[in-house]
Design a protein around this motif. Structure first.
Motif, PDB file in Angstrom:
ATOM      1  N   UNK A 505      -0.325  46.429  15.658  1.00  0.00           N
ATOM      2  CA  UNK A 505       0.991  46.704  15.879  1.00  0.00           C
ATOM      3  C   UNK A 505       1.728  45.413  16.624  1.00  0.00           C
ATOM      4  N   UNK A 506       2.901  44.827  15.974  1.00  0.00           N
ATOM      5  CA  UNK A 506       3.364  43.700  16.674  1.00  0.00           C
ATOM      6  C   UNK A 506       4.867  43.898  16.692  1.00  0.00           C
ATOM      7  N   UNK A 507       5.532  43.805  18.151  1.00  0.00           N
ATOM      8  CA  UNK A 507       6.811  44.183  18.171  1.00  0.00           C
ATOM      9  C   UNK A 507       7.601  43.206  18.762  1.00  0.00           C
ATOM     10  N   UNK A 508       7.006  42.041  19.229  1.00  0.00           N
ATOM     11  CA  UNK A 508       7.530  40.951  19.819  1.00  0.00           C
ATOM     12  C   UNK A 508       7.230  39.645  19.499  1.00  0.00           C
ATOM     13  N   UNK A 509       8.070  38.421  19.681  1.00  0.00           N
ATOM     14  CA  UNK A 509       7.618  37.118  19.151  1.00  0.00           C
ATOM     15  C   UNK A 509       6.337  36.795  19.903  1.00  0.00           C
ATOM     16  N   UNK A 510       6.074  37.203  21.445  1.00  0.00           N
ATOM     17  CA  UNK A 510       5.111  36.510  22.151  1.00  0.00           C
ATOM     18  C   UNK A 510       3.671  37.145  21.674  1.00  0.00           C
ATOM     19  N   UNK A 511       3.873  38.081  20.937  1.00  0.00           N
ATOM     20  CA  UNK A 511       2.500  38.792  20.547  1.00  0.00           C
ATOM     21  C   UNK A 511       1.988  38.258  19.146  1.00  0.00           C
ATOM     22  N   UNK A 512       2.836  37.759  18.195  1.00  0.00           N
ATOM     23  CA  UNK A 512       2.243  37.444  16.970  1.00  0.00           C
ATOM     24  C   UNK A 512       1.346  36.308  16.851  1.00  0.00           C
ATOM     25  N   UNK A 513       1.456  35.059  17.434  1.00  0.00           N
ATOM     26  CA  UNK A 513       0.665  34.000  17.308  1.00  0.00           C
ATOM     27  C   UNK A 513      -0.731  34.731  17.853  1.00  0.00           C
ATOM     28  N   UNK A 529       0.802  44.949  11.445  1.00  0.00           N
ATOM     29  CA  UNK A 529       2.132  45.832  11.302  1.00  0.00           C
ATOM     30  C   UNK A 529       3.112  45.229  12.097  1.00  0.00           C
ATOM     31  N   UNK A 530       4.155  44.244  11.459  1.00  0.00           N
ATOM     32  CA  UNK A 530       5.130  43.614  12.487  1.00  0.00           C
ATOM     33  C   UNK A 530       6.623  44.276  12.286  1.00  0.00           C
ATOM     34  N   UNK A 531       6.954  44.674  13.317  1.00  0.00           N
ATOM     35  CA  UNK A 531       8.194  45.524  13.314  1.00  0.00           C
ATOM     36  C   UNK A 531       9.433  44.585  13.501  1.00  0.00           C
ATOM     37  N   UNK A 532      10.388  44.570  12.637  1.00  0.00           N
ATOM     38  CA  UNK A 532      11.559  43.701  12.572  1.00  0.00           C
ATOM     39  C   UNK A 532      12.749  44.569  12.161  1.00  0.00           C
ATOM     40  N   UNK A 533      13.870  43.801  12.502  1.00  0.00           N
ATOM     41  CA  UNK A 533      15.150  44.642  12.378  1.00  0.00           C
ATOM     42  C   UNK A 533      15.468  44.891  11.069  1.00  0.00           C
ATOM     43  N   UNK A 534      16.178  46.202  10.669  1.00  0.00           N
ATOM     44  CA  UNK A 534      16.415  46.600   9.296  1.00  0.00           C
ATOM     45  C   UNK A 534      17.361  45.700   8.673  1.00  0.00           C
ATOM     46  N   UNK A 535      18.286  44.961   9.282  1.00  0.00           N
ATOM     47  CA  UNK A 535      19.324  44.454   8.711  1.00  0.00           C
ATOM     48  C   UNK A 535      19.076  42.858   8.646  1.00  0.00           C
ATOM     49  N   UNK A 536      18.008  42.344   9.031  1.00  0.00           N
ATOM     50  CA  UNK A 536      17.762  40.919   8.922  1.00  0.00           C
ATOM     51  C   UNK A 536      17.810  40.680   7.370  1.00  0.00           C
ATOM     52  N   UNK A 537      18.585  39.491   7.009  1.00  0.00           N
ATOM     53  CA  UNK A 537      18.777  39.054   5.675  1.00  0.00           C
ATOM     54  C   UNK A 537      18.268  37.753   5.250  1.00  0.00           C
ATOM     55  N   UNK A 538      18.171  37.479   4.112  1.00  0.00           N
ATOM     56  CA  UNK A 538      17.580  36.194   3.432  1.00  0.00           C
ATOM     57  C   UNK A 538      18.800  35.371   3.087  1.00  0.00           C
TER      58      UNK A 538
END
Length: 559
Positions: A505-513, A529-538
């Motif tokens: 489970x990844x919650x921050x930028x520094x972890x993902x790479x 499993x990457x936790x991102x904000x529910x209102x991020x939009x394309x």
């Protein structure tokens, strides 16, 4: 010549066609074929998926990644109907696939027998052709014909339904070499080529729009030569990703609802739009009556039904697009459009793709996947926001490196497709990008990955909502979030571990790479499993039904 059962003839015909991998699920009516398959398991690998839909998507992913025909197997009744969504997905995206189902014996057909369904009737609108085999003497030639139809001209899925008594009967069988698949060139008319050449030579502001047909035709080299010879900027559709190198200086990004502003504005300004193997989906054109309204449209396609179907073409050439481009390249001298290309380059500078850099977001994750894999992975996706981010922020250099459900938009497609892609391209890193809503639909295929140790990496952009639907609800439905919130107790890490996969489970930028690099090195099935904000939009975005030059982004909404 030798005498074989119908089931053995099926296996021999698959071997004739060079099939090395099939995906399926056994059941009563198809048992004879599975028994024959057992005896040939050293020659044909069978992947038992968790669900027949997963088998269809895996066969589809295998076909898209390799260019060969994908094969899936299912039993009668619900087994066969569970293939339907996968067959329809392949049909909409012109994927060569052969689905083999078995049915009840001839004497039981039409009697509402146990697990009987008219699967040929059910799939007629979503197959290129389908067969029901009731006579063993016709079995071998039917299978051979199915493979040829699936690959000829515009590819597509073909279904073969075989009654159980045919699989048990015996018949003489003689091996045959597969008929060659010949590129469709007889429809490429000299007068059409001449008209195309005149339009290209007269154009001051040409633009090239590339669709999935260029990928299917393996036309990348010819396309690159053509674009640089006439010095024209290039945009693509979702299905056209990788047909033209996404790092090339002439490339401007995707066009349409979530295309770049540069592509959308450039196509609106151009005087000649050269369309290579695309079908003008509504997601590309927006308001079709205003699409490329300043341009003459020159359409190259293998399927004459696509010409003038959605957008009126000024001129067209019908046939294999690789052959069309090759013929045009041979007759064209280099053309200078430096001023036009410089104008497009200025637009690239004015309208860059942008996103919030301070937190973990979908675009950041896709860019990091591109950086870590050096653009050399196969990316599969589900459908939604994550799919668009994967199209926007990963630079596809080669065809068959982006595998997604474009026409049907099938949630639950990508994981099965990733298994098929990995089985077909074992030397490639294969990453499936999903939203949490899509991942729920067919996450049971993680069990397939671990059963066979198929080392796919499943990245879940988990915003705890149905992201794309929520985005529409935010922008067009007054923020009435009707049944799109998924903020419940499901733990994807525990589910993945329970199926035998490695999970993070990844919650921050520094972890993902770090996690991604470890996942690639492990060479086992992994879920991130990457936790991102529910209102991020394309963004950018074009409102449904609006012309593509009305593309807007977050900055425009602030005005």
């Amino acid at each position: 010549m030798k005498t074989l059962t119908g089931a053995e003839i099926v296996i021999e015909c698959l071997k004739e066609q060079g099939v090395d991998t099939v995906f399926g699920y056994p059941g009563g009516t198809i048992l004879n074929i599975y028994d024959a398959l057992y005896k040939h398991q050293d020659e044909i690998t069978h992947i038992l998926t968790s669900h027949e839909q997963g088998a269809a998507h895996a066969a589809d992913g295998y076909a898209r990644a390799t260019g060969k025909v994908g094969v899936c197997l299912a039993t009668s009744g619900p087994g066969a109907t569970n293939l339907v969504t996968g067959i329809a997905t392949a049909f909409m995206d012109s994927v060569p696939m052969v689905a083999i189902t078995c049915n009840v014996a001839v004497g039981l057909l039409g009697r509402d027998s146990f697990q009987e369904i008219d699967i040929a009737g059910v799939t007629m609108p979503i197959t290129k052709y389908n067969f029901i085999v009731k006579d063993i003497s016709k079995l071998a030639d039917t299978i051979r014909r199915a493979f040829k139809i699936a690959q000829t001209g515009r590819p597509g899925p073909v279904l073969i339904d075989i009654t159980k008594d045919v699989t048990a009967s015996t018949c003489d069988y003689e091996e045959k070499e597969p008929e060659p698949i010949i590129r469709q060139e007889d429809t490429i008319l000299e007068e059409d080529l001449e008209q195309a050449l005149q339009l290209i030579r007269k154009s001051q502001k040409p633009y090239i729009f590339v669709g999935g047909g260029a990928v299917i035709a393996n036309a990348s080299e010819e396309l690159a030569s053509f674009a640089h010879k006439i010095q024209a900027p290039v945009a693509d559709s979702l299905m056209g990703k990788g047909a033209f190198d996404g790092t090339d200086e002439l490339y401007t990004g995707m066009v349409g609802m979530h295309g770049t502003k540069t592509s959308n504005f450039g196509i609106t300004e151009c005087d000649l739009l050269i369309v290579v193997g695309a079908r003008f989906s509504d997601r590309v054109t927006g308001n079709a009556s205003r699409f490329a309204r300043n341009a003459k449209i020159l359409h190259f396609d293998v399927d004459p039904a696509e010409i003038n179907k959605n957008v009126k073409a000024y001129a067209s050439v019908i046939g294999d697009v690789k052959s069309i481009l090759r013929k045009l390249n041979a007759r064209l001298d280099p053309i200078n459009h430096e001023e036009w290309v410089a104008h497009i380059d200025r637009m690239k500078d004015m309208y860059p793709m942008r996103y919030e850099k301070s937190i973990l977001t979908g675009p950041y994750i896709i860019e990091k996947i591109y950086e870590v894999t050096k653009g050399d992975a196969i990316i599969t996706t589900e459908v939604g926001q994550h799919q668009m981010w994967a199209a926007q922020y990963y630079q596809y250099k080669k065809p068959r490196s982006f595998i997604t459900s474009g026409g049907l938009g099938t949630m639950g497609y990508g994981l099965g497709a990733s298994l098929g892609a990995k089985m077909g391209c074992k030397d490639k890193t294969v990453i499936n990008v999903a939203g949490d809503g899509c991942f729920r639909m067919n996450l049971n295929e993680i069990a397939t990955a671990t059963r066979y140790n198929i080392p796919v990496i499943q990245v879940v952009l988990n915003n705890h909502v149905l992201g794309m639907v929520r985005q529409w609800q935010t922008l067009f439905y007054g923020k009435r979030y009707s049944h799109t919130v998924l903020n419940d107790q499901v733990d994807f890490v525990k589910i993945a571990e329970g199926m035998g996969a490695k999970a993070y489970r990844v919650t921050g930028k520094e972890e993902f790479e770090e996690v991604l690099k470890e996942a690639i090195a492990l060479n086992v099935p992994v879920v991130i499993d990457c936790q991102i904000h529910c209102d991020d939009k394309v963004f950018p975005m074009v409102s449904p039904g609006a012309p593509i030059e009305d593309a807007f982004d977050e900055e425009d909404l602030k005005i």
